[in-house]
Scaffold this motif. Structure first.
Motif, mmCIF file in Angstrom:
data_model
loop_
_atom_site.group_PDB
_atom_site.id
_atom_site.type_symbol
_atom_site.label_atom_id
_atom_site.label_comp_id
_atom_site.label_asym_id
_atom_site.label_seq_id
_atom_site.Cartn_x
_atom_site.Cartn_y
_atom_site.Cartn_z
ATOM 1 N N UNK A 1 5.530 6.478 5.430
ATOM 2 C CA UNK A 1 4.833 7.682 4.998
ATOM 3 C C UNK A 1 4.108 8.316 6.177
ATOM 4 N N UNK A 2 3.727 9.575 6.017
ATOM 5 C CA UNK A 2 3.005 10.253 7.089
ATOM 6 C C UNK A 2 1.658 9.585 7.319
ATOM 7 N N UNK B 1 2.736 2.165 3.187
ATOM 8 C CA UNK B 1 4.023 2.070 2.479
ATOM 9 C C UNK B 1 5.122 2.434 3.479
ATOM 10 N N UNK B 2 6.215 1.704 3.427
ATOM 11 C CA UNK B 2 7.302 1.960 4.373
ATOM 12 C C UNK B 2 8.629 1.455 3.808
ATOM 13 N N UNK C 1 2.113 -9.047 4.831
ATOM 14 C CA UNK C 1 2.286 -7.599 4.932
ATOM 15 C C UNK C 1 2.150 -6.946 3.565
ATOM 16 N N UNK C 2 2.877 -7.464 2.564
ATOM 17 C CA UNK C 2 2.835 -6.868 1.228
ATOM 18 C C UNK C 2 3.989 -7.363 0.385
ATOM 19 N N UNK C 3 4.499 -6.477 -0.474
ATOM 20 C CA UNK C 3 5.610 -6.865 -1.344
ATOM 21 C C UNK C 3 6.541 -5.671 -1.549
ATOM 22 N N UNK D 1 20.900 -0.808 -0.199
ATOM 23 C CA UNK D 1 20.829 -1.135 1.227
ATOM 24 C C UNK D 1 19.467 -0.792 1.841
ATOM 25 N N UNK D 2 18.454 -0.679 1.023
ATOM 26 C CA UNK D 2 17.102 -0.406 1.512
ATOM 27 C C UNK D 2 16.094 -0.956 0.503
ATOM 28 N N UNK D 3 14.848 -1.040 0.935
ATOM 29 C CA UNK D 3 13.764 -1.439 0.026
ATOM 30 C C UNK D 3 12.474 -0.782 0.491
ATOM 31 N N UNK D 4 11.652 -0.391 -0.468
ATOM 32 C CA UNK D 4 10.355 0.213 -0.167
ATOM 33 C C UNK D 4 9.263 -0.833 -0.342
ATOM 34 N N UNK D 5 8.403 -0.924 0.649
ATOM 35 C CA UNK D 5 7.377 -1.963 0.691
ATOM 36 C C UNK D 5 5.989 -1.346 0.550
#
Length: 289
Positions: free
Chosen positions: A125-126, A132-133, A156-158, A165-169
């Motif tokens: 995120x900006x 969040x990434x 780091x987090x969850x 093919x991606x995940x947001x953390x």
């Protein structure tokens, strides 16, 4: 005509004698003649001017040739400097990659009881913080929602959302989660979440008012969470104070992870919910007995 032809040898002898006499006269003469003085008076300034002019033009030519050589050398040095910068940047990237790989290997060694998948961060995120990434691994790599993410420094987090093919953390500095935690030194419990009033930091709430938690204590995940495995470093206590009710304490926690500089992470793919259930069952049995 016949006279000169007949006396040719005589004329040659006379000319030779004249030249010798003139040469001897010139050698023995101390002062130049009036004609020589006049000729020298006129010619010497001209010769000086010519010599000065030639020297000036030669110096200017050498000067401009020197400038040209310096410009060529300067361009060559600039090119070498740019190449050196590129090489230094490449070496720094290699060094950073090696550091990241070493950290990932340390994580595998420290948490050898879990299976893990390494992932690179591809978006965020900006803003300056990685609250969040997005990472470049997803369900095709065995990842699922709520899997735990960490680095060699700590938690780091969850995973909040998982694609193919991606995940947001969501990281621990985001205020949407509360993690069951405890002080490693005193075992005092509390809940850690992101601190909106102090971006990049966390706060630990609901600490017992009699707890002996103090500045510098390490805070880790407790065994009371169904998402986060116990024993992972969260951060370190910076300040402890009583909340408004004076019934509990709160603390400011500095995360162990640098949430301004993240490149790669590890995701725990082990399903330890059964382990948590076993812990709860064991605790219940001991209480009953």
């Amino acid at each position: 005509m016949n006279f000169f032809e007949n006396n040719k040898k005589l004329f040659i002898i006379l000319a030779t004698i004249f030249c010798l006499v003139a040469a001897l006269y010139t050698v023995n003469r101390v002062k130049p003649t009036f004609i020589e003085n006049t000729f020298g008076f006129i010619i010497t300034p001209v010769q000086k001017f010519n010599t000065s002019a030639v020297g000036w033009f030669r110096d200017k030519a050498d000067y401009f040739n020197g400038i040209s050589d310096l410009q060529d050398e300067n361009e060559s040095l600039k090119q070498e400097l740019e190449e050196t910068k590129v090489e230094l940047n490449r070496l720094e990237m290699v060094e950073q990659e090696n550091t990241n790989l070493t950290g990932l290997l340390d994580i595998r060694s420290r948490y050898s009881q879990y299976t893990m998948v390494a992932a690179n961060i591809i978006a965020k995120d900006t803003g300056n913080w990685y609250d969040t990434f997005t990472i470049d691994k997803g369900s095709k790599d065995g990842l699922e929602k709520n899997m735990v993410v960490l680095t060699g420094d700590g938690l780091v987090g969850r995973i909040k959302q998982c694609g193919y093919n991606y995940a947001m953390v969501t990281s621990i500095i985001d205020d949407t989660d509360a993690i069951s935690a405890k002080s490693l030194r005193t075992d005092d419990l509390g809940y850690v979440s992101g601190d909106l009033a102090n971006k990049g930091m966390c706060k630990m709430e609901y600490i017992d008012n009699t707890a002996e938690i103090t500045e510098g204590d390490e805070v880790i995940t407790s065994n009371l969470s169904e998402i986060f495995p116990p024993g992972i470093t969260i951060g370190y206590i910076q300040e402890v104070y009583s909340d408004s009710s004076a019934l509990t304490k709160q603390a400011t926690v500095k995360p162990a992870v640098d949430f301004k500089h993240l490149d790669s992470v590890m995701v725990i793919t082990t399903d330890f919910s059964h382990d948590y259930a076993e812990i709860e069952e064991t605790t219940t049995q001991q209480t009953t007995e």
